[in-house]
Design an enzyme around this catalytic site. Sequence first.
Site, PDB file in Angstrom:
ATOM      1  CB  ILE A   1      -0.929  -0.007   1.235  1.00  0.00           C
ATOM      2  CG1 ILE A   1      -1.847  -1.238   1.189  1.00  0.00           C
ATOM      3  CG2 ILE A   1      -1.761   1.266   1.289  1.00  0.00           C
ATOM      4  CD1 ILE A   1      -2.756  -1.363   2.392  1.00  0.00           C
TER       5      ILE A   1
ATOM      6  CD  GLU B   1       3.557  -0.941   4.842  1.00  0.00           C
ATOM      7  OE1 GLU B   1       4.508  -0.226   4.492  1.00  0.00           O
ATOM      8  OE2 GLU B   1       3.457  -1.419   5.988  1.00  0.00           O
TER       9      GLU B   1
END
Length: 385
Positions: A253, A295
């Site tokens: 991300i 992430e």
Amino acid sequence: MQSLLSRMVDLVGSAHPRRRERLMQWLIAGYIYMGAAIWLIAGVLQGWMSKTATLLWLGFVFAGLLAGYVALRSGWTERFQDPSLTIWQLSIGVLCANWGYLLIGPMRTAALLPMVVTIVFGAFALQWRQIAFLTVLNLFALVAAVMLRAWFPQWIPQHGAMTPLMVDINNVLMLLVVLPPLGFIVARLSSVRRKLHRQREALMQALSQVERLAVSDELTGIANRRSMRTLLERSAALSSREFAPFCVALIDIDHFKAINDELGHAGGDEVLREFARRATAMLRTTDAIGRWGGEEFVVLACGNVDGICRLLERMRRAVANCGTDSRCITFSAGVAQHRRDETADDLLERADRALYQAKRAGRNRNAVAPEGDASQRYATAESPQ
């Protein structure tokens, strides 16, 4: 008044919970002895029981009960492996029951009932060898009593005659002595069975939870790193046999640290959960997604590079608004197609290098690892806005 009663109970039965439980078992045994004593005294009054023999039996029982109470109440028995002195107490019960069989003449069959109770009591605390010992002791003592009655009848006190009605009445009285402790044992066994059932259900739920956590990420609920690695290794083995070609994509991300700074760690965790939920909804039945760490996510998809890139674009559109109103969620992805005889680690390393290229090229895009050697250029494609 209640406080005084409580202090008296603690004085007699001990304030120590485990010690009080042992004394409660002693009290149940005492009830049986007391009931048998009353029954024998009634036999003396009815004329079928010798007064001298009854007094001797009562003296032995009283001495055994007193010694057991002092040992249990003082905590002296807690130095032993069996603080309840279960074998000792039940052995005394066996001897008393068979002594009664030897002495009570026309009612001697009633003495068989307490013998059974001694074995049943052992079900709570004894191992099978100890129960076998009590069983053998009971049988040996009963055979000895029968032989003594046959070989030395002059040792047996003389008893008066009994009418059938009197036999029936005394049998009922003996049942009144024996049945309440048996009812207590049955109730306790039922309680233990219910407790074991609840513990078994709790254990099954705990095992189910452990199994789920072993293969699932605790935060997002999707597959964890260990589970995805196992799946990748299996897929690599199948692909090497030319059964099922597949690709992987490592997803990161974009600017997640800034998201955490803006929303806080709780808000960042919610973004990860929503990202995983929406990304999973885009998968085909043959695809899989797992959290790789932080992430980062990994996607495994059957087919070639074009297919997984289309899948990534669907994910990109689905997760775009799972952050805040002021921030659009984007991600970068490194894609690699499995080569024949390539290990899962080598495949992941190529996908990781491709992810690095996607970030260098400006993020929010896919980078495809070259199918040949590492000198080939990475193909990057920016996501359409």
